[in-house]
Design a protein around this motif. Structure first.
Motif, PDB file in Angstrom:
ATOM      1  N   SER A 443       0.839  -1.202   0.000  1.00  0.00           N
ATOM      2  CA  SER A 443       0.000   0.000   0.000  1.00  0.00           C
ATOM      3  C   SER A 443       0.874   1.252   0.000  1.00  0.00           C
ATOM      4  O   SER A 443       0.514   2.263  -0.594  1.00  0.00           O
ATOM      5  CB  SER A 443      -0.999  -0.008   1.157  1.00  0.00           C
ATOM      6  N   GLY A 444       2.027   1.172   0.617  1.00  0.00           N
ATOM      7  CA  GLY A 444       2.966   2.289   0.549  1.00  0.00           C
ATOM      8  C   GLY A 444       3.532   2.466  -0.854  1.00  0.00           C
ATOM      9  O   GLY A 444       3.681   3.576  -1.350  1.00  0.00           O
ATOM     10  N   GLU A 447       1.069   4.183  -2.978  1.00  0.00           N
ATOM     11  CA  GLU A 447       0.523   5.400  -2.384  1.00  0.00           C
ATOM     12  C   GLU A 447       0.523   6.596  -3.337  1.00  0.00           C
ATOM     13  O   GLU A 447      -0.425   7.377  -3.341  1.00  0.00           O
ATOM     14  CB  GLU A 447       1.285   5.728  -1.093  1.00  0.00           C
ATOM     15  N   GLU A 451      -3.076   8.518  -3.453  1.00  0.00           N
ATOM     16  CA  GLU A 451      -3.242   9.874  -2.932  1.00  0.00           C
ATOM     17  C   GLU A 451      -3.836  10.814  -3.981  1.00  0.00           C
ATOM     18  O   GLU A 451      -4.344  11.870  -3.648  1.00  0.00           O
ATOM     19  CB  GLU A 451      -1.910  10.425  -2.393  1.00  0.00           C
ATOM     20  N   VAL A 459      -9.785   4.063  -1.106  1.00  0.00           N
ATOM     21  CA  VAL A 459     -10.107   2.998  -0.154  1.00  0.00           C
ATOM     22  C   VAL A 459     -10.404   1.706  -0.907  1.00  0.00           C
ATOM     23  O   VAL A 459      -9.917   0.640  -0.555  1.00  0.00           O
ATOM     24  CB  VAL A 459     -11.318   3.412   0.720  1.00  0.00           C
TER      25      VAL A 459
END
Lengths: 474, 307
Positions: A443-444, A447, A451, A459
């Motif tokens: 998920s990082g 990102e 974002e 989500v």
């Protein structure tokens, strides 16, 4: 059915009911002029549109199947003649598939896990049922109409906004001659969205897929045409991270975007095709002076995807930003990238590509940056990062650069790596279990994409990635 | 009060023909104590730390690591406990299970995780630890019940609202806790929106390790060269943080270091010298001073004479 079970279910079984549908229709002929005439007639289209369809069909028939790209996905199973029953208006094959309960379990399961409200499931899944759009959306649409913003189904646009569609539809941006599947699209396209934003107008709320649920635009050959006039701004979001089940295993959409002087268009898409689908799209934008185009794409699902959104920076000072993410699991070949043509001075592009492969899946970044002679003072920066989960998965990078001007700034960076054992151990030592640690790292990794998306899409995308990973990690 | 007991620990690199590194380590660290583990490069200090935390790169070939707990250490657990819930053989457990029981490893080189904010990470870590603890201490009947409940819960929220927040610690409560701990370590709030260790200076990373220990409130914290790469101001902040771990939470500290310097600020109750994969000598704080002045050779000579 858990995701883990899904991994064990073979594709044949998962899509069995589709096969039953098909077997009843074997008698239908291949893709012919007559089929095209029927479609056009059914839609009551003007003569010029029929002519364009027929010309596209001819180009499709003349063009060879692309097979000579280095490392391209295998398309040998795509049998275009099989489309016919699904596009002929006189053959009602969808009648038996209009019930939510008949969808494959994995798709229903994913809907549940994504938390999609029941009312929206039918529409999202691509079956026949209609979704009543909520009053709030209608109100918004009314407010935009006062400003002269048009947002409607593409078929409707052909009737209601004929002149502007005739000028822009598959003429200067994506002509059918562009590639074999663009030609196919030009012949059999149906549904999609038309967005027109007049001068000096800002559409302050992203135009979202939810609007389209009660249109026919959920099809597999949808056409999206976005025209942003001078100094206007719009953020268009297509698709949804919920899986789309396709009756026929080919998706071939077309997207054309016209970005006027000083205008700004952001096009975001998160798509998740069922894993039998060949996803072969053509998306392109033309950007005038000081205009700005942004592509944000999340490519999930599908058996094979070939998707390279492209931008032509036509006016001085025009700019482009690509952010793409691809995820390939077992048996998937996701070949995505970006193309940018710098055709004017002081144009600027940035491309950021992230890909994840696991369980023997393959991702490939295939990109082209072309800087024309005379496009002085232009700059481009390309960054491709690939994350692999295991030694069976592959990730390739094919970043082509054609630089015909010396006074330019070119930067390119690529990283390919396996998910780091030390990183996983670090997170585990803080209490996260192995799965959660990997999910946190992924998920990082994505990102930069999430974002950029509105929160509800971000989500969903995160949950979808979690679901995709569960099978291999559990 | 918890006690970490390491008995006759032997470990080698987990690969074909892997080098043996630990050759019979004996060590005992209890809550509230500060131990310094010193020794020359390659003597096995960092390996000891990693093996305690469960690093998969090492294979334990002999010996044991046991964590003994008492009532105080499990006052957050609601279910009735049996005797076996107070004594855990860590070698059978995953790194995250060890963390949940109260083992913390402060890394010499903390991982940099892009895209994950400090806030997200820390909150998830706290909640993961809480959940894992409940699971470790719950008996099997309770677990089945919990699984059933989960099954029924499903997703009731719409995607607009995001997933149901079922973690133990809420956002507000977490923020409060975090602010308090950060003040203690003199850390800037801006840290919280940065990605986990990404682009942190060496000193910031070490402060962050101590912050995590402060938030996770471990029974035993193993700090691997927490003092390397710190300037004097940071060294003082970090030292204050370590002392607070002991004084306010009763954490037992096993501090691995090359230098006397940090021991001036974090005074050890016990000092151990490691040579060739074993503890060669143990003593009080004065031993560290001796080592600083005279090096390790005399310890080696003493050890081999005895053998």
């Amino acid at each position: 059915m858990s995701s883990e079970d899904l991994q064990d279910t073979d594709t044949e079984a998962r899509f069995e009911f589709k096969k039953e549908q098909k077997s009843a229709l074997k008698a239908d002929k291949g893709l012919t002029e007559e089929t095209i005439r029927l479609i056009s007639d059914d839609k009551d289209e003007p003569e010029w549109m029929l002519e364009r369809r027929l010309r596209a069909l001819k180009q499709f028939q003349e063009m060879p199947m692309p097979t000579d790209w280095p490392g391209q996905p295998d398309l040998s199973e795509v049998d275009v003649d099989e489309i016919v029953p699904y596009i002929r208006p006189d053959v009602d094959v969808r009648a038996g598939v209009d019930d939510w309960t008949e969808l494959p379990d994995d798709i229903k399961d994913t809907f549940d896990k994504l938390g999609i409200p029941e009312a929206e499931k039918n529409a999202l899944s691509g079956v026949g049922a209609q979704y009543e759009s909520e009053v709030v959306y209608q109100n918004m649409r009314d407010r935009w109409e006062e400003k002269g913003v048009i947002f409607c189904n593409m078929d409707e646009a052909v009737q209601e906004h004929e002149e502007i569609v005739r000028e822009h539809f598959m003429t200067k941006c994506v002509p059918p001659s562009d590639n074999k599947f663009a030609a196919l699209h030009g012949a059999i396209w149906s549904g999609g969205s038309f967005v027109y934003v007049p001068e000096d107008t800002t559409v302050d709320m992203p135009v979202q897929a939810y609007f389209r649920m009660n249109s026919e635009g959920m099809g597999q050959f949808e056409h999206t045409l976005i025209i942003a006039e001078e100094n206007s701004e719009v953020h268009y979001i297509e698709g949804c991270s919920a899986p789309k089940y396709s009756a026929f295993n080919l998706h071939s959409g077309g997207v054309e975007v016209f970005v006027g002087e000083d205008a700004h268009v952001q096009y975001s898409t998160v798509q998740n095709w069922s894993k039998n689908t060949y996803n072969l799209n053509t998306k392109r934008a033309i950007v005038e002076e000081n205009g700005r185009m942004e592509w944000i794409s999340g490519s999930m699902g599908s058996k094979a995807t070939m998707l390279y959104p492209s931008t032509i920076l036509k006016g001085r000072g025009a700019s482009d930003n690509h952010i793409t993410i691809a995820f390939a699991g077992e048996g998937q070949d996701i070949d995505t990238g970006a193309k940018v043509y710098h055709n004017a001075p002081n144009t600027k592009s940035t491309i950021e590509s992230k890909s994840i492969s696991k369980d023997g899946g393959r991702t490939n970044y295939r990109g082209l940056v072309h800087i024309a002679d005379g496009a002085e003072g232009s700059s481009t920066a390309v960054e491709c990062d690939a994350l692999m989960f295991d030694n069976e998965s592959t990730s390739d990078t094919m970043p082509y650069m054609e630089i015909n001007e010396s006074n330019v700034d070119v930067a390119h960076e690529a990283t390919v790596g396996k998910i780091g054992d030390e990183d996983i151990f670090y997170l585990q030592s803080r209490g996260l279990d192995d799965d959660d640690a990997k999910q946190m790292i992924v998920s990082g990794f994505i990102e930069p994409i999430t974002e950029e998306l509105p929160i509800e899409y971000a989500v969903e995308l995160n949950r979808l990635v979690e679901l995709e990973m569960e099978g291999s990690l559990g | 009060m918890a006690t970490l007991e390491i008995n006759n620990l032997h470990a080698e690199v987990a690969e074909e023909g892997g080098e043996q590194i630990l050759r019979g380590v004996d060590l005992e660290v209890a809550s509230g104590e500060i131990h310094a583990l010193m020794g020359p490069n390659g003597s096995g200090k960092s390996t000891t730390a990693k093996v305690i935390a469960g690093h998969p790169a090492y294979e334990v070939t002999d010996g044991e690591i046991v964590l003994e707990l008492d009532e105080e250490d499990v006052d957050d657990i609601d279910v009735e406990l049996s005797e076996s819930d107070y004594r855990w053989n860590l070698l059978d457990m995953e790194p995250n299970e060890r963390a949940a029981l109260g083992i913390f490893l402060g890394f010499q080189y903390p991982a940099e995780i892009e895209g994950v904010t400090m806030t997200n990470f820390l909150r998830q870590a706290i909640n993961a630890k809480h959940d894992e603890r409940q699971e470790l201490f719950a008996d099997e009947a309770d677990l089945d019940e919990a699984a059933d409940e989960d099954e029924d819960a499903g997703y009731e929220t719409s995607p607009m609202e995001g997933p149901a927040d079922d973690g133990e610690i809420g956002v507000a409560e977490f923020q409060e806790l975090l602010t308090a701990k950060m003040e203690l370590l003199d850390m800037d709030e801006k840290f919280m929106q940065r990605y986990l260790n990404a682009g942190f200076s060496g000193g910031e990373k070490k402060q962050n390790e101590v912050l995590q220990a402060a938030l996770l409130e471990p029974a035993i914290a193993v700090l691997d060269e927490i003092d390397s790469g710190l300037d004097i101001d940071r060294l003082q902040d970090v030292s204050e943080g370590i002392n607070a771990l002991r004084d306010e939470q009763g954490t037992g500290i096993l501090q691995i270091t090359h230098y006397q310097r940090i021991l001036d600020y974090v005074e050890p109750d016990h000092v151990h010298v490691m040579l060739d994969g074993k503890i060669a000598k143990s003593g009080g704080a004065e031993l560290a001073t001796e080592l600083e002045d005279e090096g390790y050779d005399w310890v080696r000579e003493e050890a081999y004479e005895a053998a």
